[in-house]
Design a protein around this motif. Structure first.
Motif, PDB file in Angstrom:
ATOM      1  N   VAL A   1     -36.156  10.954  12.736  1.00 50.35           N
ATOM      2  CA  VAL A   1     -37.254  10.011  12.556  1.00 50.35           C
ATOM      3  C   VAL A   1     -38.529  10.832  12.460  1.00 50.35           C
ATOM      4  O   VAL A   1     -38.878  11.568  13.388  1.00 50.35           O
ATOM      5  CB  VAL A   1     -37.337   9.008  13.712  1.00 50.35           C
ATOM      6  N   ASN A   2     -39.211  10.735  11.325  1.00 47.12           N
ATOM      7  CA  ASN A   2     -40.438  11.491  11.075  1.00 47.12           C
ATOM      8  C   ASN A   2     -41.562  10.521  10.738  1.00 47.12           C
ATOM      9  O   ASN A   2     -41.675  10.059   9.603  1.00 47.12           O
ATOM     10  CB  ASN A   2     -40.230  12.480   9.924  1.00 47.12           C
ATOM     11  N   GLY A   3     -42.367  10.201  11.753  1.00 45.52           N
ATOM     12  CA  GLY A   3     -43.451   9.254  11.517  1.00 45.52           C
ATOM     13  C   GLY A   3     -42.893   7.899  11.149  1.00 45.52           C
ATOM     14  O   GLY A   3     -42.091   7.310  11.882  1.00 45.52           O
ATOM     15  N   ASN A   4     -43.296   7.383   9.985  1.00 45.26           N
ATOM     16  CA  ASN A   4     -42.814   6.080   9.516  1.00 45.26           C
ATOM     17  C   ASN A   4     -41.590   6.202   8.616  1.00 45.26           C
ATOM     18  O   ASN A   4     -41.188   5.212   7.993  1.00 45.26           O
ATOM     19  CB  ASN A   4     -43.931   5.352   8.751  1.00 45.26           C
ATOM     20  N   ASN A   5     -41.015   7.403   8.561  1.00 47.23           N
ATOM     21  CA  ASN A   5     -39.847   7.632   7.707  1.00 47.23           C
ATOM     22  C   ASN A   5     -38.633   8.038   8.529  1.00 47.23           C
ATOM     23  O   ASN A   5     -38.757   8.597   9.626  1.00 47.23           O
ATOM     24  CB  ASN A   5     -40.135   8.736   6.676  1.00 47.23           C
ATOM     25  N   ILE A   6     -37.479   7.770   7.969  1.00 44.23           N
ATOM     26  CA  ILE A   6     -36.222   8.314   8.472  1.00 44.23           C
ATOM     27  C   ILE A   6     -35.648   9.184   7.366  1.00 44.23           C
ATOM     28  O   ILE A   6     -35.427   8.710   6.247  1.00 44.23           O
ATOM     29  CB  ILE A   6     -35.228   7.203   8.850  1.00 44.23           C
ATOM     30  N   ASP A   7     -35.436  10.455   7.664  1.00 42.05           N
ATOM     31  CA  ASP A   7     -34.900  11.392   6.685  1.00 42.05           C
ATOM     32  C   ASP A   7     -33.457  11.715   7.038  1.00 42.05           C
ATOM     33  O   ASP A   7     -33.173  12.212   8.142  1.00 42.05           O
ATOM     34  CB  ASP A   7     -35.735  12.674   6.653  1.00 42.05           C
ATOM     35  N   LEU A   8     -32.554  11.427   6.118  1.00 37.31           N
ATOM     36  CA  LEU A   8     -31.137  11.634   6.341  1.00 37.31           C
ATOM     37  C   LEU A   8     -30.605  12.728   5.425  1.00 37.31           C
ATOM     38  O   LEU A   8     -31.023  12.836   4.267  1.00 37.31           O
ATOM     39  CB  LEU A   8     -30.358  10.340   6.082  1.00 37.31           C
ATOM     40  N   LEU A   9     -29.668  13.511   5.926  1.00 33.70           N
ATOM     41  CA  LEU A   9     -29.042  14.580   5.155  1.00 33.70           C
ATOM     42  C   LEU A   9     -27.697  14.070   4.639  1.00 33.70           C
ATOM     43  O   LEU A   9     -26.790  13.795   5.416  1.00 33.70           O
ATOM     44  CB  LEU A   9     -28.839  15.820   6.021  1.00 33.70           C
ATOM     45  N   MET A  10     -27.570  13.947   3.333  1.00 33.24           N
ATOM     46  CA  MET A  10     -26.371  13.405   2.701  1.00 33.24           C
ATOM     47  C   MET A  10     -25.651  14.508   1.925  1.00 33.24           C
ATOM     48  O   MET A  10     -26.292  15.373   1.319  1.00 33.24           O
ATOM     49  CB  MET A  10     -26.736  12.265   1.740  1.00 33.24           C
TER      50      MET A  10
END
Length: 493
Positions: free
Chosen positions: A104-113
């Motif tokens: 969870v980065n600020g207002n984003n969710i970064d996922l590794l696919m």
């Protein structure tokens, strides 16, 4: 490469050094000051855990973001503290596509696919809105390796202790061509700092330092096969290797720390020359191999288990140690490094089979060994723990320590009858979802001060391990015998 080797065997240095170490440990134990711990449970909700332990991505605006796998489906959900679903999205149903987690980065969710198919491997970042879980941008490609049918591809990651850096290792084995290996370093937003092709090397462990160095380690307990190590910084790669000592029976090996040009590998050892071994690993010491890259020097420090340590690991009375101080089913549980040294955790894990089919999982005991940056043992602590589950419920007896602001913490459900027992007495076995339980919270600081606090959780247990929100706040997912579960919080003051 030939190294100078220095061997420091605690068992061969006479009684004075051992006695001093034990006396110091006892003084620290008696001087321990309790770590203030608070425990809070939330309202019961529907059971979020299905066939597998849900993966904790993080928290956002008072909610928890979890990744769950059900069959081929990969689902991402955001839940309030009563486990009401606030948003959800199905990431994929493709058999070839996996999600390796994210942040969870600020207002984003970064996922590794990662998609590993017949004709290549693609690695990308999926960026989602943390409130709605809907995509906010086009996927960002991180790695794209092309091939033909029956070519083989492989991807593995490692994360730095501070969770700010992630390394990815990509491997391609194409028919008729030389294999290809590339190491990449990413920020927690999954944006690349660098990519670096390297010599193809075997590895079974990835370490990432907070400063951005990546170590690929192939740890070997075989006396005839060396352990090999590659250090990559984005511009250079360094290779070195060494073997475990001749004449020992080594069982497991694992890198526990790399920093300031020194790499420390732990090896569990069984004294094979003493008697015929009963069933189990029967480890009775740990050897720490410290390789100094600049000096090309290998130092070996040995720690032999004491009678009381083997007694506690076997859940016997203090003073009633096991034969040869064996830890019968001893195994390396995990290690946690920091800027001064590292913690090595060992426990006993075994399974019970029926007609060669696993039916139960058992855990017993927990030993923590603190070492400095050169692999010298500073202190040890041994805790009495015992739990069993069905084979399908083995995720509910997962013992995993977490880093804290000044040490490490373990949350472990235990039989409620163990709460009033002193440390020198054997504990009752804990059968998950059958016995009334307490949540035991153990904290250890860098000096070895140990504290334990117990909190009533009824006939519940914990699925998976504690999830770190920050260095003092951890979330748990408790489950009971019905189709209910609840979030719980641990705060260290």
């Amino acid at each position: 490469m030939k190294q100078r080797q220095i061997i420091n065997r605690t068992s061969l240095q006479g009684g004075m050094r051992r006695a001093a170490l034990i006396a110091a440990a006892m003084l620290i134990a008696f001087a321990a000051s309790a770590q203030a711990v608070s425990f809070k449970t939330e309202a019961n909700g529907k059971m979020l855990a299905h066939a597998n332990e849900p993966q904790f991505i993080g928290t956002f605006d008072g909610s928890a973001v979890l990744l769950d796998r059900t069959g081929k489906k990969i689902l991402l959900g955001r839940y309030d503290m009563a486990q009401n679903e606030l948003a959800s999205i199905e990431l994929t149903r493709e058999k070839e596509t996996s999600c390796y987690g994210g942040f969870v980065n600020g207002n984003n969710i970064d996922l590794l696919m990662v998609r590993d198919g017949d004709e290549g491997m693609r690695v990308w970042r999926e960026r989602l809105n943390a409130t709605t879980l809907q995509g906010t941008a086009e996927p960002l490609t991180l790695t794209d390796m092309r091939g033909e049918k029956k070519d083989k591809f492989f991807f593995q990651i490692g994360t730095s202790p501070n969770q700010e850096l992630l390394a990815g290792v990509s491997v391609a084995a194409r028919k008729g061509l030389e294999p290809e290996m590339r190491v990449s370093l990413y920020s927690r937003e999954l944006e690349a700092y660098w990519h670096m092709p390297i010599e193809v090397v075997p590895f079974n462990q990835i370490l990432v330092t907070d400063s951005g160095e990546v170590v690929l380690a192939y740890c070997s307990a075989d006396r005839k096969r060396p352990s090999t190590f590659t250090v990559i910084d984005g511009e250079h790669e360094k290779h070195f290797s060494f073997k475990v000592n001749e004449g020992i029976w080594a069982l497991e090996s694992n890198v526990v720390r790399y920093g300031n040009g020194k790499l420390v590998m732990a090896v569990t050892v069984c004294d094979e020359h003493k008697v015929v071994m009963p069933l189990g690993s029967n480890i009775n010491r740990v050897e720490f191999y410290c390789y100094d890259i600049q000096r090309d020097e290998l130092t070996v420090n040995t720690y032999d288990f004491t009678a009381d340590e083997s007694a506690r690991m076997a859940n016997r009375k203090d003073g009633n140690g096991t034969h040869n101080n064996w830890v019968q089913f001893g195994t390396l549980n995990q290690s946690i490094a920091d800027d001064e040294g590292a913690y090595l955790m060992l426990d006993q894990t075994w399974r019970v089979t029926k007609n060669d089919i696993p039916v139960e999982q058992h855990h017993q005991g927990m030993m923590v060994i603190r070492i400095d940056a050169s692999g010298h043992v500073q202190w040890t602590r041994t805790m009495r723990l015992t739990a069993q589950s069905s084979w399908g419920g083995r995720d509910m007896v997962a013992y995993r320590w977490r880093s804290t602001a000044d040490g490490v913490m373990l949350a472990a459900p235990q039989n409620a009858k163990n709460a009033p027992l002193p440390d020198d007495k054997p504990v009752k076995n804990f059968k998950i979802l059958k016995d009334k339980a307490v949540m035991s919270v153990f904290t250890l600081d860098r000096k070895g001060n140990l504290s334990r606090e117990n909190f009533d959780i009824g006939k519940q247990t914990m699925i998976g391990a504690a999830r770190a929100v920050d260095s003092r706040h951890f979330m748990l997912l408790l489950v009971g015998s019905g189709n209910k579960s609840q979030f719980a919080h641990i705060e260290l003051n």
